[in-house]
Design an enzyme around this catalytic site. Sequence first.
Site, PDB file in Angstrom:
ATOM      1  N   HIS A 268       0.863  -1.177   0.000  1.00 12.99           N
ATOM      2  CA  HIS A 268       0.000   0.000   0.000  1.00 12.99           C
ATOM      3  C   HIS A 268       0.901   1.230   0.000  1.00 12.99           C
ATOM      4  O   HIS A 268       1.619   1.485   0.964  1.00 12.99           O
ATOM      5  CB  HIS A 268      -0.902  -0.014   1.226  1.00 12.99           C
ATOM      6  CG  HIS A 268      -1.845   1.147   1.270  1.00 12.99           C
ATOM      7  ND1 HIS A 268      -2.780   1.363   0.284  1.00 12.99           N
ATOM      8  CD2 HIS A 268      -1.983   2.150   2.150  1.00 12.99           C
ATOM      9  CE1 HIS A 268      -3.466   2.445   0.577  1.00 12.99           C
ATOM     10  NE2 HIS A 268      -2.999   2.953   1.705  1.00 12.99           N
ATOM     11  N   ASP A 270       0.670   5.119  -0.204  1.00 10.75           N
ATOM     12  CA  ASP A 270      -0.150   6.326  -0.214  1.00 10.75           C
ATOM     13  C   ASP A 270       0.442   7.320  -1.202  1.00 10.75           C
ATOM     14  O   ASP A 270       1.625   7.671  -1.116  1.00 10.75           O
ATOM     15  CB  ASP A 270      -0.198   6.952   1.184  1.00 10.75           C
ATOM     16  CG  ASP A 270      -1.085   6.167   2.138  1.00 10.75           C
ATOM     17  OD1 ASP A 270      -2.144   5.696   1.690  1.00 10.75           O
ATOM     18  OD2 ASP A 270      -0.721   6.033   3.314  1.00 10.75           O
ATOM     19  N   ASP A 380      -7.769   1.065   2.077  1.00 10.95           N
ATOM     20  CA  ASP A 380      -7.556   2.056   3.140  1.00 10.95           C
ATOM     21  C   ASP A 380      -8.386   3.323   2.995  1.00 10.95           C
ATOM     22  O   ASP A 380      -8.129   4.294   3.687  1.00 10.95           O
ATOM     23  CB  ASP A 380      -6.059   2.429   3.190  1.00 10.95           C
ATOM     24  CG  ASP A 380      -5.701   3.249   4.414  1.00 10.95           C
ATOM     25  OD1 ASP A 380      -6.307   3.022   5.474  1.00 10.95           O
ATOM     26  OD2 ASP A 380      -4.827   4.119   4.313  1.00 10.95           O
ATOM     27  N   HIS A 584      -6.967   9.254  -1.112  1.00 16.03           N
ATOM     28  CA  HIS A 584      -7.652   9.215   0.184  1.00 16.03           C
ATOM     29  C   HIS A 584      -6.873   9.804   1.348  1.00 16.03           C
ATOM     30  O   HIS A 584      -7.344   9.693   2.499  1.00 16.03           O
ATOM     31  CB  HIS A 584      -8.096   7.779   0.502  1.00 16.03           C
ATOM     32  CG  HIS A 584      -6.966   6.807   0.741  1.00 16.03           C
ATOM     33  ND1 HIS A 584      -6.645   5.822  -0.149  1.00 16.03           N
ATOM     34  CD2 HIS A 584      -6.116   6.662   1.767  1.00 16.03           C
ATOM     35  CE1 HIS A 584      -5.640   5.107   0.318  1.00 16.03           C
ATOM     36  NE2 HIS A 584      -5.295   5.616   1.489  1.00 16.03           N
TER      37      HIS A 584
END
Length: 1017
Positions: A268, A270, A380, A584
């Site tokens: 993951h 970001d 997420d 996000h």
Amino acid sequence: MHDNREHIEARINRFLRERLGGNLWKDRRAALIEVWEAPGEPVPFVQARAQEYRTFDTGQPWGAPWGTTWFRISGTVPGEWPGPESGPGQGDRPELLLDLGFSGDGPGFEAEALVYTPAGDIVKAVEPRNLHVPLGQGPGETFEFYVETASNPNLITGFTYAPTPMGDPATAGRAPLYVFRTADLALLDTTAWNLAQDFWTLNGLMHELPMDQPRRYEILRAMERAVTAVDPADVSGTAAAGREQLAGVLAQPAAASAHRIHAVGHAHIDSAWLWPVRETVRKVARTFANVLELMEQDPDFIFTASSAQQYAWLKQYYPELFARVVQRVREGRFVPTGGMWVEADTNMPGGEAMARQFVAGQRFFAENFGVEPEVVWLPDSFGYSAALPQIARAAGCRWFLTQKISWNDTNAMPHSTFSWEGIDGSRLFTHFPPVATYNAELSGQELARAQRQYAEKGFGNTSLVPFGWGDGGGGPTREMLAAAHRTASLEGSPKVKLSTPEQFFAAAQEELADPQVWSGELYLEFHRGTYTSQANTKQGNRRSEHLLREAELWAAAAALAGGTEYPYDALEQAWSTVLLQQFHDILPGTSIAWVHQEAERRYAEVAAGLQMLIENSARALLGPGGQVAALNAGPYPVAGIAAAGAGPVPAPTPWLWEREGGGWRITSGELSLRVDDAGLFRSLTEVPGGREVFLPDRPGNLFQLFRDTPNQWDAWDLDAHYRYSSKDLMQPDAMDLEPGSAGRVLRITRSFGNSSLLQRISLSPDGGAVEIEVDVDWHEQQKLLKLAFPLAVHADRAASEIQFGHIFRPTHANTSWDAARFETVAHRWIHVGEPGYGVAIANNSTYGHDTFREAVDGRICTTVRLSLLRGPLFPDPETDQGTHRFRFSLRPGAGIAEAVREGYRLNLPLRQVSGVSSTAVEPVLHVDNPAVVVEAVKLAEDRSGDVIVRLYEAHGGRARAVLRPAFGHDGVSATDLLERPVASDAVADGTGEPAGGVSLELRPFEILTLRFRRRPR
């Protein structure tokens, strides 16, 4: 035979901690280190290689915050060492070990590095818990590496979320953050390393087994024997004997009924968070380099990654690395997933923007890899819109995965695998990994948790575990793969299979043929403050979405009229920027100051470019001249119902404010509003009819200030206890008519704490709504500002606009699910009503709301409050500080239809364009039913010149309509979001319709995309 179990475990733990862990590498020898520090932003490898390097030693500090330091590390492989063909389990392996001063936490939150050969080839990354670089040189050969290191600050050391100046380069300082510890050649003792992996897997499994399980004690005694077999003075020479003692318990197969886990390697990453976007570009390169190197070592390893934007960065900045990814995609070992441009927030992006996330993402994957992912991969994001199932299905996706709902603070979701139904009835087969993390290591604790928390026991037995270091990237490690291989079939453990998202979903859907259904939004009972934090970022998003609508519409109109070429590239670039910033941790307002400063700058650039594009298109369409035209890009133009139109500039509103007692009153042919001497709305009635909007003791237009001190995550969370500490802002500083408004605008100023606000109140041009403009100079921290409208309406539910429709939520708190939903998201409007009467409140950039009921002297009052500003301290201690402008409207006597219209009106006001010869143009499209709303008019993505029209049913019922284009075409077909023909019941037979008309029949909230084939000129 009678040793105490705790004593044995203590002996094992000390052995692992002090004896084995320090003996995985042997024969360490120091390498030569040289350094060059980049003076500003990162530079390409070619530029860095050409610099002059100076001598550098371990133990020296390096790395100012957000800096880039290049190290040149060289040496000679000892002649007596083995060659580089060795690997784990194949004898000793020569490696370079680099410790940049790591804290020991997981990768992604502190210093990181990318290693190059002198030729510029990328080897892999170096991060905490991933320190090694393979040496391709043989005995006696020299080696040299260039190491690009990023001295990123660790902003959550020890999971402490304290205010820090490090999130802004202007305040981060220049003092070095790290001390370079190690640059050593060493031999990986693969036997000792494998012994460590054996112990890690078995020790983790043992501690998850019940105390009365014989298997637990078999493992304990085997580990005890292994510790005895390994001589601390000769770990390398006795590690094999230790492995022999563990071989038997490792060989015991899993039970036939064991839970089945599909272990999906991922990272993951970001796209921005505690680092800027430019650092994410490098994080992607580091992570993907690690993955590619790991694939060379383990032929069973498969990796999946989402976010087309991240692949696009790799293609742009690291083409050689991208080419290697392309090859692995062809082999099926590197698996693109997600289908979206980024892992976006799904609460706040508008309908067309959510559609474009998939259009841009799927298009990139198809064009660059020849694949179209079928899984929506959003582990997420902070809750999931009930419009998403239909949007995803229209983009070719069948499956949905998220882990975030496991963070709920009140209610546990009742399913792990189920069918998720959206507002239109579309369904997505959905999985919540019961492992409850998207950064798994495949530890015994995680695997046992996945089995224990799997909710569909007896109906299914398969779950997915996403493994790999994440958030800041890093990805899977060789240790994680070792755990996967050891737990493929291991007694007492779930069965683990290295897999892909698609393989998991196919297996899960086969075994769970009739899943339970969850209808409506997937509301995250956590992170409720994300609807409000960083107001400027949210306003930039909303404005950009509507500017893009206008730009595409007017550019299409001009191109259809032959006035100009359609600006494909400019629009695509604008969309890319807006879609990226819907990530996000950007749009929700949860990133460092640097990220949001950059976001606001990019929104300003988008706005400037789109404004110019709109005006150029309008002038090309209307011709040059000396007149001024008022353009309407909404679904309800001045002259009839259509998707676009233009007309004369409207005359000023004639309604004027008059003094009444200590307050003021304004009256139109539709409304009468009375404002008292405190600036509160004491009375609002329709004319004629007299229905009062407010109860005597509950006036509207009430600003309220709350203490806002969340328990955990400042920018993310709004906790229920905020409601217990409030202050009503009752006394204005001044109230009078706005200068220059000719009596049409009432001006109210208030001051509170270190802040002030200026409010302007007037009526809408049609006289049917109250318009409110609020300028706030905000200098509060850990405070929340809301604007309240207690309405004399008995509403048991409120309607909130979401993408392509709306959702109803209860205004009561009958259940724990209702009570936990105390702050909710709405787009352009929220509506509360009782049979026969309702009120709509629209906004131009606000997302957070709360709606509740209370009894006032025996009468029910439904209050709608809009959340304007917050002042969280982490990760940006200056969040929202400064000036802001908000616009709202309050329309009494409104139903859902009027609420929809009001939302578009407030967000798409008339646009004046000067220097044109004509002030009128025929709308591009006509629709004869206001329930059918045109959301987008554009030219096709394939640049064929075909016209794409996206519309939807907005009122929540079935709708028939006739769509009439004002341009010539050779036929029309329904398409998916990717603009490919699909069968659709919505496009009815056109018999009996005027030439060119298209007869439509839409289900509630149905999205329909039409493609009009253009006639050649």
